[in-house]
Design an enzyme around this catalytic site. Structure first.
Site: not given
Ligand code: NAP
Ligand code: MG
Length: 464
Positions: A245, A371
């Site tokens: 998602e 986004e």
């Molecule tokens: P993200 O890095 O994709 O984080 C989502 C989850 O994945 C977190 O638990 C994160 O851990 C984990 N994660 C990060 N890198 C990973 C890897 N290499 N392998 C496995 N898991 C990993 O998102 P974010 O950095 O928090 O946010 C960045 C952008 O993502 C936002 O600005 C937004 O555009 C988008 N976003 C979308 C949603 C949605 O509902 N679709 C939600 C949040 C963010 P950590 O918390 O340690 O990074």
């Protein structure tokens, strides 16, 4: 804030394998409110082993008994609602009212829906001379983001448990406290040890170890497209099931016959809620040329009610704040007309961003394409209904959307032509049973309701 210094594995809080910790920060005042352990591949491996050991027993537990445990979990979440809301306000920064109603309230609804579905779902079907058994996929690795921290956990864990799967959760590093509270709730609800396991930690360490673990049968991920692609590729190479998602850039289409004031006000509220950190937010508002300026004025007036620190909270962290402010600067640079807000921080302390409205946004601008994940609304002008459809679908995403028209039939006719997974018709209400998930780059698979349950099941056909 209360924080555990261990991992919840096999039904007990155990010391983490390593020494590193993650500081949890309140984004409203930038103060550290607690520390949780930063999990390693070793913690993930321990958790996956516990989930694997618990799997045969949980899979063989009659669905009515699984339903009873999920109902107990719902009751614990309901009883601890105040504490949940306070925790989410502390680590995410959301205003108390939003935390109560949405962050603490929706998980109770969703857990309740799966208590009922587990009890009533047909885990067996007859097809001609076959009996088809719907069996749990196995051990699920769940990786969740921070924006709706408990909802996103429950939207994965509750259907997985209903299906008979066992789970290892790696929550977002910014919001681990509510995940620990959820682990306590699973224990209080009497889930057998190992059925649910929690490893806090960093995405590229604990998250990646979970996604790559050989003994995980399915990965369910919510977050950014960049990480989602990587997880999808890893799962593909290992031939394991994956649900992704990944966010959106949804359109709020206001057709010429619609109630303009209502459509704009609901649209503004949809984007500003949770400081704009909602993957399904309708961040592109499409209005016909004739009523465009009226809509701009209505949007500017509506957004003025969203005062940072009162009705609208901060962004989750400094990085997101900088990112969103960068997008606002980019919008100005590319020629969008700023009618509310702007890139300057509205408060000295806390990761706040000014609620912002851009007019004269064209479909090629960065603010219309990417986004932003902040309180930023873009108003686009269309010439006729076909033009509106072209603009609405002119995005790599397809998660949600809204259509407003003189009547439902006209709105539905338009919605049928939209490339997106969910559309609200003339201000439709949230339905916890409706499948949620994306077309195109918004993802793979669906969450919530019976479709969300089906993601965690695989079929076995017996021929007679
Ligand atoms: P993200 O890095 O994709 O984080 C989502 C989850 O994945 C977190 O638990 C994160 O851990 C984990 N994660 C990060 N890198 C990973 C890897 N290499 N392998 C496995 N898991 C990993 O998102 P974010 O950095 O928090 O946010 C960045 C952008 O993502 C936002 O600005 C937004 O555009 C988008 N976003 C979308 C949603 C949605 O509902 N679709 C939600 C949040 C963010 P950590 O918390 O340690 O990074
Ligand atoms: Mg990240």
């Amino acid at each position: 804030m209360k924080a555990h210094d261990g991992m919840y594995i096999g039904g007990a809080w155990r010391p983490a394998a390593g020494q590193d910790t993650i500081a949890v920060v309140n984004p409203a005042d930038e103060q550290v409110i607690g520390h949780v352990p930063a999990g390693t591949a070793q913690d993930v491996d321990d958790a996956v082993r516990a989930a694997r050991a618990a799997f045969p027993g949980w899979a063989a537990t009659p669905p009515t008994e699984r339903a009873a445990r999920i109902a107990a979990l719902r009751d614990v979440l309901a009883a601890r609602r105040g504490e949940i809301a306070e925790t989410v306000t502390a680590e995410l920064g959301s205003p108390p009212g939003l935390s109560q109603v949405v962050h603490a309230g929706v998980p109770v609804l969703v857990a309740g829906s799966y208590a009922e579905l587990a009890a009533t779902y047909a885990f067996e079907e007859k097809l001609g001379n076959s009996t088809v058994l719907l069996e749990p996929v196995g051990v699920v690795g769940a990786i969740t983001p921070w924006n709706y921290p408990l909802h996103q956990i429950v939207a994965k864990v509750a259907p997985a448990l209903a299906a008979g799967c066992t789970v290892v959760l790696k929550p977002a590093e910014d919001t681990p406290l509510v995940a620990q509270l959820f682990a306590e709730a699973t224990e209080e609800a009497g889930l057998p040890g190992g059925v649910f396991n929690l490893v806090t930690g960093l995405g590229p360490v604990a998250g990646q170890a979970l996604a790559e673990h050989e003994d995980v049968d399915m990965v369910s991920f919510t977050g950014s497209t960049a990480v989602g692609r990587q997880i999808g590729a890893t799962a593909g190479a290992a031939v394991k099931r994956v649900a992704l998602e990944l966010g959106g850039k949804s359109a709020n289409v206001i057709l010429p016959g619609a109630d303009l004031a209502r459509a704009v006000n609901v649209g503004v509220a949809n984007v500003m809620s949770n400081s704009g950190q909602t993957c399904s937010a309708w961040t592109r508002m499409l209005v016909d040329a004739e009523r465009y300026e009226e809509a701009v004025a209505l949007a500017a007036a509506a957004v003025a009610k969203y005062v940072p620190g009162e009705r609208v909270g901060p962004l989750v962290n400094a990085k997101q704040q900088a990112r969103v402010r960068g997008y606002i600067e980019k919008g100005v640079e590319e020629g969008a007309r700023l009618v509310a807000g702007g890139p300057e921080a509205p408060r000295e302390q806390g990761y706040y961003v000014r609620p912002t409205v851009f007019a004269d946004v064209t479909p090629d601008m960065t603010v219309a394409r990417e986004e932003i994940f902040g309180p930023v609304l873009c108003l686009l002008r269309y010439e006729d209904v076909d033009d509106a459809l072209r603009i609405a679908n002119d995005t790599v995403y397809g998660l949600a959307g809204a259509v407003w028209a003189a009547d439902d039939a006209e709105a539905v006719a338009f919605a049928r032509r939209m490339d997106t997974g969910q559309v609200d018709i003339n201000g439709g209400r949230f339905n916890p049973l409706a499948p949620f998930g994306g077309y195109k780059l918004s993802g793979v698979g669906r969450e919530l309701g019976p479709h969300g349950l089906a993601e965690y099941l695989q079929t076995k056909s017996l021929q007679f």
